[in-house]
Structures are given as C-alpha cells and as structure tokens.
Write a protein that holds these residues in place. Structure first.
Motif, mmCIF file in Angstrom:
data_model
loop_
_atom_site.group_PDB
_atom_site.id
_atom_site.type_symbol
_atom_site.label_atom_id
_atom_site.label_comp_id
_atom_site.label_asym_id
_atom_site.label_seq_id
_atom_site.Cartn_x
_atom_site.Cartn_y
_atom_site.Cartn_z
ATOM 1 N N ILE A 21 0.862 -1.176 0.000
ATOM 2 C CA ILE A 21 0.000 0.000 0.000
ATOM 3 C C ILE A 21 0.900 1.228 0.000
ATOM 4 N N VAL A 22 0.672 2.139 -0.939
ATOM 5 C CA VAL A 22 1.444 3.375 -1.034
ATOM 6 C C VAL A 22 0.614 4.488 -0.400
ATOM 7 N N LEU A 23 1.204 5.163 0.599
ATOM 8 C CA LEU A 23 0.488 6.208 1.333
ATOM 9 C C LEU A 23 0.958 7.598 0.930
ATOM 10 N N ASN A 24 0.047 8.565 1.032
ATOM 11 C CA ASN A 24 0.389 9.977 0.896
ATOM 12 C C ASN A 24 0.978 10.448 2.219
ATOM 13 N N GLY A 27 -1.194 10.271 5.241
ATOM 14 C CA GLY A 27 -1.607 8.945 5.697
ATOM 15 C C GLY A 27 -2.716 8.321 4.871
ATOM 16 N N SER A 28 -3.283 9.047 3.919
ATOM 17 C CA SER A 28 -4.329 8.482 3.062
ATOM 18 C C SER A 28 -3.692 7.534 2.040
ATOM 19 N N VAL A 29 -4.475 6.599 1.574
ATOM 20 C CA VAL A 29 -3.973 5.614 0.610
ATOM 21 C C VAL A 29 -3.915 6.243 -0.772
ATOM 22 N N GLU A 30 -2.737 6.207 -1.368
ATOM 23 C CA GLU A 30 -2.537 6.757 -2.715
ATOM 24 C C GLU A 30 -2.743 5.696 -3.779
ATOM 25 N N GLY A 31 -2.129 4.521 -3.565
ATOM 26 C CA GLY A 31 -2.203 3.491 -4.589
ATOM 27 C C GLY A 31 -1.724 2.150 -4.091
ATOM 28 N N LEU A 32 -1.534 1.264 -5.037
ATOM 29 C CA LEU A 32 -1.159 -0.109 -4.734
ATOM 30 C C LEU A 32 -0.071 -0.543 -5.708
ATOM 31 N N GLU A 33 0.942 -1.227 -5.177
ATOM 32 C CA GLU A 33 2.037 -1.738 -5.987
ATOM 33 C C GLU A 33 2.123 -3.246 -5.758
ATOM 34 N N TYR A 34 2.216 -4.006 -6.843
ATOM 35 C CA TYR A 34 2.295 -5.458 -6.720
ATOM 36 C C TYR A 34 2.901 -6.067 -7.975
ATOM 37 N N TYR A 35 3.348 -7.296 -7.851
ATOM 38 C CA TYR A 35 3.890 -8.024 -8.997
ATOM 39 C C TYR A 35 2.727 -8.650 -9.758
ATOM 40 N N HIS A 36 2.566 -8.264 -11.001
ATOM 41 C CA HIS A 36 1.479 -8.774 -11.832
ATOM 42 C C HIS A 36 1.931 -10.071 -12.477
ATOM 43 N N SER A 37 1.322 -11.175 -12.099
ATOM 44 C CA SER A 37 1.777 -12.494 -12.558
ATOM 45 C C SER A 37 1.607 -12.704 -14.066
ATOM 46 N N LYS A 38 0.596 -12.097 -14.680
ATOM 47 C CA LYS A 38 0.416 -12.247 -16.129
ATOM 48 C C LYS A 38 1.399 -11.379 -16.909
#
Length: 122
Positions: A21-24, A27-38
């Motif tokens: 979870i990427v925060l501003n 403290g609010s949630v800005e975005g999401l980072e993850y490994y995309h399996s496809k």
C-alpha cells in the motif's frame, strides 16, 4: 491485532494477494504496488482501481478469516453480508445492520460479494 487487508481489482475481477500500500504524506492511501503475474513485472495503480477490504479479526466456524464483503450463512438469519458501519464490523441481515454478538460461532463464509454476487440476488 495487526490490521489485514486484501484487494479486489475492479477491472480484472480478481483478488490481489501480495501488495504494498502506497500512502500519501497525510496517511491516506494513494495506490497499490504489486507483482502482476500475467504481465511479469511490478505494477503501480491509483487506489481507485481497487476495492480495499479489511479483515474483521474474527474467524468463521471453520477457522476461515472473515473479511468485509464476505457472504455469511449464519443459519438463524439466512445469508448476510459483512460490512463496516457505525465504527464497527457487523452483518447486514434483512436490510438491518447487526453486530456479531448473537451469531459468533455460527458463522460460515460461503463466498464474497465480489466473486459470488449471485448469492445475494433474490
């Protein structure tokens, strides 16, 4: 209790299991980072692409962790959806919000509103 979350990808219609979870600064949630399996690489998207779903900290009668959005069969009330309202988690039964107190130990997860919306249709 350590807060636990899972993420529903609204476009691709699946749960993301491991993400950061990427925060501003506020403290609010800005975005999401993850490994995309496809795609086979790291992906970052604004949080608007996802549904952020929190664990209740409870488990159903089979030991499965209960998350917001889960569809529960509590046998006495029929099918209910787990929601966070009024500052706490509870069940929406017959259009009314109730706490878990009366049904603890009787709950069984049978699906969730994202993968199994047909279970809520009447």
């Amino acid at each position: 209790m350590i807060p636990k979350f899972k993420f529903w990808d609204k476009d691709e219609q699946y749960f993301i299991k491991d993400a950061t979870i990427v925060l501003n600064q506020d403290g609010s949630v800005e975005g999401l980072e993850y490994y995309h399996s496809k795609l086979k690489y790291l992906v970052y998207n604004d949080i608007s692409y996802y549904e952020l779903i929190q664990s209740t900290g409870l488990k159903d009668k089979n030991g499965v962790e209960v998350f917001e959005g889960d569809i529960i069969d509590c046998y006495t009330e029929g099918l209910s959806t787990v929601k966070f309202e009024h500052g706490c988690f509870g069940l929406v039964c017959n259009g009314y919000f109730e706490g878990f107190e009366n049904v603890l130990g009787k709950l069984e997860i049978i699906g969730n509103q994202f993968e199994h919306p047909h279970l809520l249709e009447e």
